[in-house]
Write an enzyme that holds these catalytic residues in place. Structure first.
Site, PDB file in Angstrom:
ATOM      1  CE  LYS A  15       9.828  67.661 136.615  1.00  0.00           C
ATOM      2  NZ  LYS A  15      10.669  68.491 135.732  1.00  0.00           N
TER       3      LYS A  15
ATOM      4  CE1 TYR B 255      10.560  66.843 140.205  1.00  0.00           C
ATOM      5  CE2 TYR B 255       9.437  64.796 140.790  1.00  0.00           C
ATOM      6  CZ  TYR B 255      10.260  65.506 139.942  1.00  0.00           C
ATOM      7  OH  TYR B 255      10.767  64.898 138.826  1.00  0.00           O
TER       8      TYR B 255
ATOM      9  CB  SER C 179       8.707  62.922 136.206  1.00  0.00           C
ATOM     10  OG  SER C 179       8.738  61.877 137.137  1.00  0.00           O
TER      11      SER C 179
HETATM   12  C1  UD1 Z   1      11.732  59.866 142.777  1.00  0.00           C
HETATM   13  C2  UD1 Z   1      10.408  60.518 142.555  1.00  0.00           C
HETATM   14  C3  UD1 Z   1      10.251  60.840 141.108  1.00  0.00           C
HETATM   15  C4  UD1 Z   1      11.326  61.768 140.668  1.00  0.00           C
HETATM   16  C5  UD1 Z   1      12.663  61.190 140.964  1.00  0.00           C
HETATM   17  C6  UD1 Z   1      13.654  62.297 140.729  1.00  0.00           C
HETATM   18  C7  UD1 Z   1       8.897  59.604 144.260  1.00  0.00           C
HETATM   19  C8  UD1 Z   1       7.703  58.784 144.504  1.00  0.00           C
HETATM   20  N1  UD1 Z   1       9.324  59.665 142.999  1.00  0.00           N
HETATM   21  O1  UD1 Z   1      11.702  58.633 142.089  1.00  0.00           O
HETATM   22  O2  UD1 Z   1       9.031  61.490 140.912  1.00  0.00           O
HETATM   23  O3  UD1 Z   1      11.189  62.055 139.309  1.00  0.00           O
HETATM   24  O4  UD1 Z   1      12.760  60.726 142.317  1.00  0.00           O
HETATM   25  O5  UD1 Z   1      14.790  62.206 141.429  1.00  0.00           O
HETATM   26  O6  UD1 Z   1       9.468  60.144 145.179  1.00  0.00           O
HETATM   27  N2  UD1 Z   1      15.236  53.532 147.706  1.00  0.00           N
HETATM   28  C9  UD1 Z   1      15.728  52.819 148.793  1.00  0.00           C
HETATM   29  N3  UD1 Z   1      16.709  53.398 149.541  1.00  0.00           N
HETATM   30  C10 UD1 Z   1      17.230  54.636 149.275  1.00  0.00           C
HETATM   31  C11 UD1 Z   1      16.718  55.343 148.168  1.00  0.00           C
HETATM   32  C12 UD1 Z   1      15.714  54.765 147.408  1.00  0.00           C
HETATM   33  O7  UD1 Z   1      15.295  51.711 149.060  1.00  0.00           O
HETATM   34  O8  UD1 Z   1      18.095  55.099 150.017  1.00  0.00           O
HETATM   35  C13 UD1 Z   1      14.190  52.926 146.860  1.00  0.00           C
HETATM   36  C14 UD1 Z   1      12.903  53.710 146.807  1.00  0.00           C
HETATM   37  O9  UD1 Z   1      12.015  53.307 147.827  1.00  0.00           O
HETATM   38  C15 UD1 Z   1      12.397  53.343 145.415  1.00  0.00           C
HETATM   39  C16 UD1 Z   1      13.663  53.105 144.609  1.00  0.00           C
HETATM   40  O10 UD1 Z   1      14.693  52.895 145.543  1.00  0.00           O
HETATM   41  O11 UD1 Z   1      11.680  52.165 145.457  1.00  0.00           O
HETATM   42  C17 UD1 Z   1      14.018  54.283 143.729  1.00  0.00           C
HETATM   43  O12 UD1 Z   1      14.048  55.451 144.522  1.00  0.00           O
HETATM   44  P1  UD1 Z   1      14.542  56.853 143.935  1.00  0.00           P
HETATM   45  O13 UD1 Z   1      15.863  56.700 143.289  1.00  0.00           O
HETATM   46  O14 UD1 Z   1      14.439  57.853 145.045  1.00  0.00           O
HETATM   47  O15 UD1 Z   1      13.515  57.170 142.790  1.00  0.00           O
HETATM   48  P2  UD1 Z   1      11.916  57.273 142.812  1.00  0.00           P
HETATM   49  O16 UD1 Z   1      11.397  57.324 144.181  1.00  0.00           O
HETATM   50  O17 UD1 Z   1      11.407  56.194 141.925  1.00  0.00           O
END
Ligand code: UD1
Length: 343
Positions: A155, A151, A126
């Protein structure tokens, strides 16, 4: 026909990869404990490809069971190892579960491979290993940063386990694939992401909100140092991602690897903000999304996107699908799930 063992093959990325492997002429054996997926996914794969992959319900922690399985399906040419726990928040609550599941499963496979003459393994890593990179876009040479969660740490440790094993004098070769943010679903909507309970990831939360399952999306922060203040990620279509696994397996099987362990970034090279995702989703689907800006989520990094140049050049692979089509595929899948649930 060469045989590939896919652990976690009924999961989100695993199932899309099984489809692409079968389309490319590989025979697939899926191993999955169904802890975060359903056996019905195998039906979806069969409907898309016309081929039913072998499926064994087994936990990769069960070394004896894996041993028997590798004896049963002789001549496995390569393993693609997806099976792992992946919820960042849960890993903070249950670190030992994460260390056991993610590390021991990999150790079991690596120990069994020489015994069964399997020499090739693709490992699901990842972009989390980079933390917040100092330079963007991030290349494979960027240093790994201390992990933000158990997590993320698994990795990094798993990458190390693979490296140390490969360099210990075994015949094992490996490709480590560092995924950015995989989203979307197969265009047929026969398979897709199946989050259990409240989704933690952005896109399933967006599609469930659009479907009326969740009242509103929380956008985690609009005070980051980004153009619109929300976090930036590199969202990659899951089918594009799946195709890279086929190429990685073929690369090892045809002796094209340039070193015994190779590492590739799998992303689009384009950073997209959370608010851009919301706006694009609304534009593509015509559905108005109810959302509110809330505080930052602990552990989130501000921005990351891939430099996929190395994967593009070496694998001859590129993420091709547009964000628009990818979000449309996620919405089509959600609509199918909603229809199935309301029957
Ligand atoms: C996260 C993990 C990543 C992992 C992946 C697997 C972290 C820092 N990273 O990625 O290591 O491989 O999940 O599933 O946790 N967001 C919102 N509202 C929501 C959900 C998300 O605003 O309800 C935003 C988050 O702040 C982020 C973006 O959407 O900026 C993507 O979030 P997400 O889909 O959870 O992925 P990551 O956090 O990038």
């Amino acid at each position: 026909m060469q045989k590939i063992l896919v652990t976690g093959g009924t999961g989100y990325i695993g199932s899309h990869t099984v489809v692409e492997l079968q389309n490319a002429g590989f025979q697939v054996v899926i191993v999955d404990n169904l802890s975060n997926s359903s056996a019905e996914v195998v039906d979806g794969i069969a409907r898309i490809t016309g081929i039913r992959p072998d499926f064994e319900q087994l936990d990769c922690l069960d070394c004896e069971g894996l041993d028997k399985l590798l004896a049963k399906y002789k001549d496995v040419a390569a393993i693609i190892h997806f099976a792992a726990s992946k919820a960042v928040g849960e890993s903070v609550q249950k670190p030992l579960l994460y260390y056991r599941n993610n590390l021991v499963s990999l150790v079991n496979l690596l120990e069994l491979m020489p015994r069964h003459g399997v020499e090739n393994i693709v490992f699901s890593s990842s972009c989390t290993v980079y933390g917040q990179p100092d330079f963007l876009p991030v290349t494979e040479q960027a240093p790994r940063k201390p992990a933000e969660s158990p997590y993320g740490n698994t990795k990094q440790i798993c990458e190390d386990i693979v490296n140390d094993t490969v360099h210990s004098g075994t015949k094992i070769r490996s490709i480590l694939l560092r995924y950015f943010n995989p989203i979307g679903a197969h265009p047929s909507a026969e398979i897709g992401e199946l989050p259990l309970g409240v989704p933690q990831n952005l896109i399933p939360f967006v599609t469930q909100t659009a479907a009326g399952i969740r009242p509103k999306l929380s956008v985690f922060g609009n005070d980051y140092s980004t153009p619109d203040g929300s976090c930036i990620r590199d969202y990659i279509n899951v089918v594009d991602l799946a195709k890279a696994h086929v190429i990685a397996a073929q690369r090892m099987l045809t002796g094209k690897s340039k070193s015994p362990v190779e590492t590739f970034n799998l992303g689009t090279g384009r950073g997209v903000s959370v608010l851009e995702v919301v706006n694009t989703f609304e534009k593509v689907t015509g559905v108005k999304l109810s959302y509110e800006i809330v505080g930052r989520r602990a552990g989130d990094i501000e921005q990351i996107w891939a430099d996929p140049t190395y994967a593009n050049a070496e694998l001859g692979w590129q993420a091709k699908e547009t964000l628009e089509n990818t979000l449309a595929s996620a919405w089509k899948w959600q609509q199918k799930l909603t229809a199935a649930g309301s029957k």
